[in-house]
Design a protein around this motif. Structure first.
Motif, PDB file in Angstrom:
ATOM      1  N   GLN A 198       0.857  -1.181   0.000  1.00  0.00           N
ATOM      2  CA  GLN A 198       0.000   0.000   0.000  1.00  0.00           C
ATOM      3  C   GLN A 198       0.893   1.231   0.000  1.00  0.00           C
ATOM      4  OE1 GLN A 198      -3.301   0.285   2.683  1.00  0.00           O
ATOM      5  NE2 GLN A 198      -3.208  -1.911   3.100  1.00  0.00           N
ATOM      6  N   LYS A 199       0.472   2.234  -0.739  1.00  0.00           N
ATOM      7  CA  LYS A 199       1.211   3.496  -0.764  1.00  0.00           C
ATOM      8  C   LYS A 199       0.227   4.634  -0.523  1.00  0.00           C
ATOM      9  CE  LYS A 199       3.979   4.038  -4.289  1.00  0.00           C
ATOM     10  NZ  LYS A 199       4.690   3.930  -5.561  1.00  0.00           N
ATOM     11  N   PHE A 200       0.733   5.658   0.152  1.00  0.00           N
ATOM     12  CA  PHE A 200      -0.077   6.831   0.432  1.00  0.00           C
ATOM     13  C   PHE A 200       0.694   8.072   0.016  1.00  0.00           C
ATOM     14  CE2 PHE A 200      -1.490   3.511   3.220  1.00  0.00           C
ATOM     15  CZ  PHE A 200      -2.870   3.644   3.214  1.00  0.00           C
ATOM     16  N   SER A 201      -0.035   9.109  -0.370  1.00  0.00           N
ATOM     17  CA  SER A 201       0.608  10.334  -0.825  1.00  0.00           C
ATOM     18  C   SER A 201      -0.222  11.532  -0.381  1.00  0.00           C
ATOM     19  CB  SER A 201       0.727  10.325  -2.356  1.00  0.00           C
ATOM     20  OG  SER A 201       1.213  11.551  -2.819  1.00  0.00           O
ATOM     21  N   CYS A 202       0.449  12.649  -0.165  1.00  0.00           N
ATOM     22  CA  CYS A 202      -0.275  13.891   0.130  1.00  0.00           C
ATOM     23  C   CYS A 202       0.306  15.045  -0.695  1.00  0.00           C
ATOM     24  CB  CYS A 202      -0.267  14.200   1.623  1.00  0.00           C
ATOM     25  SG  CYS A 202       1.358  14.452   2.324  1.00  0.00           S
ATOM     26  N   ARG A 207      -4.720   7.270  -0.504  1.00  0.00           N
ATOM     27  CA  ARG A 207      -4.144   5.975  -0.882  1.00  0.00           C
ATOM     28  C   ARG A 207      -3.888   5.970  -2.383  1.00  0.00           C
ATOM     29  NH1 ARG A 207      -6.314   0.332  -1.757  1.00  0.00           N
ATOM     30  NH2 ARG A 207      -4.560  -0.958  -1.107  1.00  0.00           N
ATOM     31  N   PRO A 222      -3.504   3.848  -5.640  1.00  0.00           N
ATOM     32  CA  PRO A 222      -3.911   2.499  -6.036  1.00  0.00           C
ATOM     33  C   PRO A 222      -2.730   1.656  -6.517  1.00  0.00           C
ATOM     34  CG  PRO A 222      -5.085   4.188  -7.321  1.00  0.00           C
ATOM     35  CD  PRO A 222      -4.093   4.879  -6.460  1.00  0.00           C
ATOM     36  N   GLN A 223      -2.753   0.380  -6.136  1.00  0.00           N
ATOM     37  CA  GLN A 223      -1.805  -0.599  -6.643  1.00  0.00           C
ATOM     38  C   GLN A 223      -2.596  -1.502  -7.575  1.00  0.00           C
ATOM     39  OE1 GLN A 223       1.121   0.386  -5.980  1.00  0.00           O
ATOM     40  NE2 GLN A 223       1.928  -0.551  -4.157  1.00  0.00           N
TER      41      GLN A 223
END
Length: 178
Positions: A75-79, A87, A89-90
């Protein structure tokens, strides 16, 4: 005695330099790498995504990378661009990895050492000359070459006095120690 001429001098000893050496293996070039002998003992880790994995595949070292046992990033998150954490998407498969940066660089350099090159433990100062006839001035002398690959990162050894740096934003990074 005149300095030894090189086909290519690579400035720096990081990921870009090691990757270039792996790519140039077997090309018959006389290569010199100019970089200080020491490097930082700690580097903040990063994430290697699908594009990075594709590059490792092109270099022929993806299967060896998988043996290194970096943690999968499921899982990856970004701001970026807002204060809202979102989140990313993968594609339903594990295509990204959290990297131990020092371990990753060691892996790349282990592969790079299979390429024939001279390691010049010197500090690059500036370049002079013109296409096909470059001189790289270091704290230990002058090296002649046909091409220079500046992989010195933010130091930008060969261009810092020739171009104006333009900043488009202030990048922010975060890391987690597990």
């Amino acid at each position: 005695m005149p300095a030894k001429p090189y086909d290519l001098i690579i400035i720096g000893a990081g990921v870009a330099s090691a990757s270039a050496l792996i790519r140039l293996r077997g090309q018959g070039l006389k290569i010199g790498v100019v970089a200080p002998k020491t490097r930082p003992a700690f580097r903040i880790g990063e994430t290697l995504g699908p594009a990075g994995a594709e590059e490792l595949k092109k270099l022929g070292i993806l299967s060896a990378f998988h043996q290194e046992e970096h943690w999968p990033a499921e899982q990856k998150f970004s701001c970026w661009g807002s204060n809202q954490l979102m989140r990313v998407p993968q594609n339903g498969t594990v295509q990204s990895w959290y990297l131990d940066r020092v371990k990753f660089e060691d892996f790349l350099w282990k592969e790079a050492l299979k390429t024939d090159f001279d390691y010049l433990a010197e500090k690059a100062l500036k370049r002079e000359g013109q296409t096909d006839n470059w001189q790289l001035l270091t704290d230990d002398g002058v090296h002649h070459c046909q091409m220079i690959l500046d992989a010195s990162g933010r130091a930008a050894v060969t261009i810092r006095n020739h171009f104006q740096r333009v900043r488009h934003d202030k990048l922010v990074a975060a890391y987690v120690s597990l």
